[in-house]
Design a protein around this motif. Sequence first.
Motif, PDB file in Angstrom:
ATOM      1  N   TRP A  20      43.318  64.970 -56.331  1.00  0.00           N
ATOM      2  CA  TRP A  20      42.719  63.689 -55.948  1.00  0.00           C
ATOM      3  C   TRP A  20      42.366  62.896 -57.211  1.00  0.00           C
ATOM      4  CZ3 TRP A  20      40.668  68.335 -53.831  1.00  0.00           C
ATOM      5  CH2 TRP A  20      41.150  68.624 -52.547  1.00  0.00           C
ATOM      6  N   PRO A  21      43.336  62.203 -57.808  1.00  0.00           N
ATOM      7  CA  PRO A  21      43.045  61.454 -59.034  1.00  0.00           C
ATOM      8  C   PRO A  21      42.181  60.219 -58.805  1.00  0.00           C
ATOM      9  CG  PRO A  21      45.299  61.073 -58.317  1.00  0.00           C
ATOM     10  CD  PRO A  21      44.759  62.143 -57.432  1.00  0.00           C
ATOM     11  N   LEU A  22      42.214  59.651 -57.596  1.00  0.00           N
ATOM     12  CA  LEU A  22      41.424  58.458 -57.315  1.00  0.00           C
ATOM     13  C   LEU A  22      39.984  58.833 -56.994  1.00  0.00           C
ATOM     14  CD1 LEU A  22      43.777  56.272 -55.105  1.00  0.00           C
ATOM     15  CD2 LEU A  22      43.376  56.124 -57.549  1.00  0.00           C
ATOM     16  N   ALA A  23      39.045  58.098 -57.581  1.00  0.00           N
ATOM     17  CA  ALA A  23      37.638  58.356 -57.318  1.00  0.00           C
ATOM     18  C   ALA A  23      37.287  58.109 -55.855  1.00  0.00           C
ATOM     19  CB  ALA A  23      36.768  57.481 -58.224  1.00  0.00           C
ATOM     20  N   ALA A  24      37.952  57.115 -55.230  1.00  0.00           N
ATOM     21  CA  ALA A  24      37.678  56.822 -53.822  1.00  0.00           C
ATOM     22  C   ALA A  24      38.076  57.995 -52.940  1.00  0.00           C
ATOM     23  CB  ALA A  24      38.429  55.560 -53.394  1.00  0.00           C
ATOM     24  N   ASP A  25      39.188  58.660 -53.263  1.00  0.00           N
ATOM     25  CA  ASP A  25      39.603  59.840 -52.500  1.00  0.00           C
ATOM     26  C   ASP A  25      38.583  60.963 -52.636  1.00  0.00           C
ATOM     27  OD1 ASP A  25      41.905  58.728 -51.490  1.00  0.00           O
ATOM     28  OD2 ASP A  25      43.149  59.390 -53.169  1.00  0.00           O
ATOM     29  N   ARG A  26      38.072  61.135 -53.839  1.00  0.00           N
ATOM     30  CA  ARG A  26      37.083  62.208 -54.050  1.00  0.00           C
ATOM     31  C   ARG A  26      35.775  61.911 -53.313  1.00  0.00           C
ATOM     32  NH1 ARG A  26      39.263  61.759 -59.351  1.00  0.00           N
ATOM     33  NH2 ARG A  26      37.457  60.576 -60.071  1.00  0.00           N
ATOM     34  N   ARG A  27      35.380  60.641 -53.296  1.00  0.00           N
ATOM     35  CA  ARG A  27      34.163  60.281 -52.558  1.00  0.00           C
ATOM     36  C   ARG A  27      34.362  60.477 -51.065  1.00  0.00           C
ATOM     37  NH1 ARG A  27      33.898  56.013 -56.514  1.00  0.00           N
ATOM     38  NH2 ARG A  27      35.028  54.635 -55.074  1.00  0.00           N
ATOM     39  N   LEU A  29      36.466  62.533 -49.604  1.00  0.00           N
ATOM     40  CA  LEU A  29      36.520  63.972 -49.345  1.00  0.00           C
ATOM     41  C   LEU A  29      35.131  64.595 -49.408  1.00  0.00           C
ATOM     42  CD1 LEU A  29      38.389  66.436 -48.888  1.00  0.00           C
ATOM     43  CD2 LEU A  29      38.435  66.724 -51.369  1.00  0.00           C
ATOM     44  N   GLY A  30      34.326  64.190 -50.382  1.00  0.00           N
ATOM     45  CA  GLY A  30      32.970  64.711 -50.486  1.00  0.00           C
ATOM     46  C   GLY A  30      32.122  64.347 -49.283  1.00  0.00           C
ATOM     47  N   GLY A  31      32.288  63.113 -48.786  1.00  0.00           N
ATOM     48  CA  GLY A  31      31.542  62.704 -47.600  1.00  0.00           C
ATOM     49  C   GLY A  31      31.943  63.500 -46.372  1.00  0.00           C
ATOM     50  N   LEU A  32      33.251  63.722 -46.186  1.00  0.00           N
ATOM     51  CA  LEU A  32      33.708  64.507 -45.039  1.00  0.00           C
ATOM     52  C   LEU A  32      33.242  65.950 -45.137  1.00  0.00           C
ATOM     53  CD1 LEU A  32      37.365  63.161 -44.669  1.00  0.00           C
ATOM     54  CD2 LEU A  32      35.395  62.648 -43.222  1.00  0.00           C
ATOM     55  N   LEU A  33      33.262  66.514 -46.343  1.00  0.00           N
ATOM     56  CA  LEU A  33      32.796  67.888 -46.519  1.00  0.00           C
ATOM     57  C   LEU A  33      31.299  67.998 -46.239  1.00  0.00           C
ATOM     58  CD1 LEU A  33      33.474  70.772 -47.313  1.00  0.00           C
ATOM     59  CD2 LEU A  33      33.087  70.154 -49.713  1.00  0.00           C
ATOM     60  N   ALA A  34      30.539  67.002 -46.673  1.00  0.00           N
ATOM     61  CA  ALA A  34      29.092  67.010 -46.396  1.00  0.00           C
ATOM     62  C   ALA A  34      28.821  66.926 -44.897  1.00  0.00           C
ATOM     63  CB  ALA A  34      28.425  65.853 -47.128  1.00  0.00           C
ATOM     64  N   LEU A  35      29.573  66.079 -44.188  1.00  0.00           N
ATOM     65  CA  LEU A  35      29.407  65.991 -42.740  1.00  0.00           C
ATOM     66  C   LEU A  35      29.764  67.306 -42.056  1.00  0.00           C
ATOM     67  CD1 LEU A  35      30.838  62.432 -41.965  1.00  0.00           C
ATOM     68  CD2 LEU A  35      28.450  63.156 -41.914  1.00  0.00           C
ATOM     69  N   ALA A  36      30.818  67.963 -42.561  1.00  0.00           N
ATOM     70  CA  ALA A  36      31.218  69.247 -41.972  1.00  0.00           C
ATOM     71  C   ALA A  36      30.140  70.304 -42.182  1.00  0.00           C
ATOM     72  CB  ALA A  36      32.548  69.707 -42.569  1.00  0.00           C
ATOM     73  N   LEU A  37      29.530  70.309 -43.357  1.00  0.00           N
ATOM     74  CA  LEU A  37      28.489  71.296 -43.640  1.00  0.00           C
ATOM     75  C   LEU A  37      27.212  71.014 -42.861  1.00  0.00           C
ATOM     76  CD1 LEU A  37      28.948  71.700 -47.502  1.00  0.00           C
ATOM     77  CD2 LEU A  37      29.654  73.300 -45.722  1.00  0.00           C
ATOM     78  N   LEU A  38      26.941  69.740 -42.589  1.00  0.00           N
ATOM     79  CA  LEU A  38      25.714  69.370 -41.876  1.00  0.00           C
ATOM     80  C   LEU A  38      25.914  69.256 -40.368  1.00  0.00           C
ATOM     81  CD1 LEU A  38      24.344  66.608 -44.289  1.00  0.00           C
ATOM     82  CD2 LEU A  38      23.560  68.984 -44.082  1.00  0.00           C
ATOM     83  N   ALA A  39      27.135  69.532 -39.904  1.00  0.00           N
ATOM     84  CA  ALA A  39      27.427  69.365 -38.478  1.00  0.00           C
ATOM     85  C   ALA A  39      26.495  70.156 -37.567  1.00  0.00           C
ATOM     86  CB  ALA A  39      28.887  69.744 -38.201  1.00  0.00           C
TER      87      ALA A  39
END
Length: 357
Positions: A20-27, A29-39
Motif C-alpha cells: 500500500w504505497p498510497l497514504a490514503a490506502d493505508r488510512r 485499511l487502518g480504519g477498516l481494521l479498527a472497525l473489525a477489531l471493535l465490532a
Amino acid sequence: MFYRQSGIHHTRYAATRKLWPLAADRRLLGGLLALALLAPLLLPELYLNSYLAPWLIWTAAALSLTLLMGIAGQLHFGFAAVMAIGAYTSIHLARAGVPFELALVGAGLAAALIGCVFGAAALRVKGLYLVMATLAMQYLVSWVIINVPAISGGAQATLATPEVRLLFIPLDGDTALYYTALGWTLICTLLLLNIKRSSVGRALVAVRDKDFAAAVIGVDPLRYKLLAFFTSSFLGGVSGAILAFCYYQAVTPEQFGFNVSIQLVAMVLVGGLGSVIGAYLGAGFILLLPIVLTNLLAWVAGLELFPVSFNLIAHIPLMVYGALIIAVILFEPLGLAKIYDNIRKYFLVWPFRHAQR
C-alpha cells in the motif's frame, strides 16, 4: 488532495513492492481494521454471529479458492469437499485430545493430501476434464462421509464440536469465536497478498497463462500445479475447521454439498478472479445480499401498501439476486473488484478531464 500519488518517490526496489504505497490506502485499511477489531463492542450479538463472522469465514474459504483458480488458473468445483475433510478431521482430532492448534494443522494437512490426489488430474488434463475430476472428488468425499459411520456417525447424524482452547483461551463465547474467524481471515489475506508478488506467485501466473511457455523459461508446471492444489486445499481445510468450530458448532454432511461448491466458485467469479479484495466483495455479495433482499422485502410487505403473498416474498429475492449476478458478469466481467478499482483510479486523477472516458 486526500488520494494522490504525487509526492511518492521510489528510490529503492523494496519501495516499489510495497503493498500500500498510497497514504490514503493505508488510512482506509487502518480504519477498516479498527472497525473489525471493535465490532464486538459496536454491533449486537445477532449481527456479529449471524452476518459478520460467517462473512469472514466464507471470505477465507473464497481466498483459498482464489489461490487455485485465480492465481494458478486451475478449476475446482469440489471445494466444499475440501472444507468437509478439514471440518471432520479437526473435530475428531479435538475429541481425541489433540490441542486445537494442532487439530487445525491436521485438518489442513488431511485436506491437502486428499486434494492433491484428485488435483493430480491437473497434471494431465485441463478445462472441463479437470472440472470433472474435481466433481468426482466432491461426490466421492460426500459418499464416504455419509456411508462411513466412523467419520460422520451416519447419514442423518450431527457431529457436535467439543470445547477447545486456542492459545490457552477457551472458545466458548461469541467474541472469542469472532476474533478467531477474523484472525484466520487476516492470515489468508496477508498470505495471498504476499504470494502474488513473490517468485512463487509469478510462477503460478506463468503456469496459468500458458504452461508450455512456462516450461520453456524454466518453470516446472507439474510442481507448481501440485503446489497450488496443496496450498489451496490446506487453507480450505483449515477454513472448514474454523467454519465448524466458530459458526456451525456442529456439522452434518448436508452442510458441504455440491451447492456449497458452486457458491464458492460464484464468490470467486463475481468478486473478481484472482483478486484478494474481490474475495471479500464476492463473499458478501453471495452470502449477505439474499438476506438483505429478503429482509427488505419483508419490511415492504409489512407496510401493507399492496398485497404480497408469502410465496412471492420467498422467490422475489432469489430472482433479484440472480439478475444482479448476471448484471455483474455482463457489465463488468472482471467482477466487483474491477468496479472498485475503477472508482479508485477515478479519484486518483479527479477532477481533471482526462479521468473521463
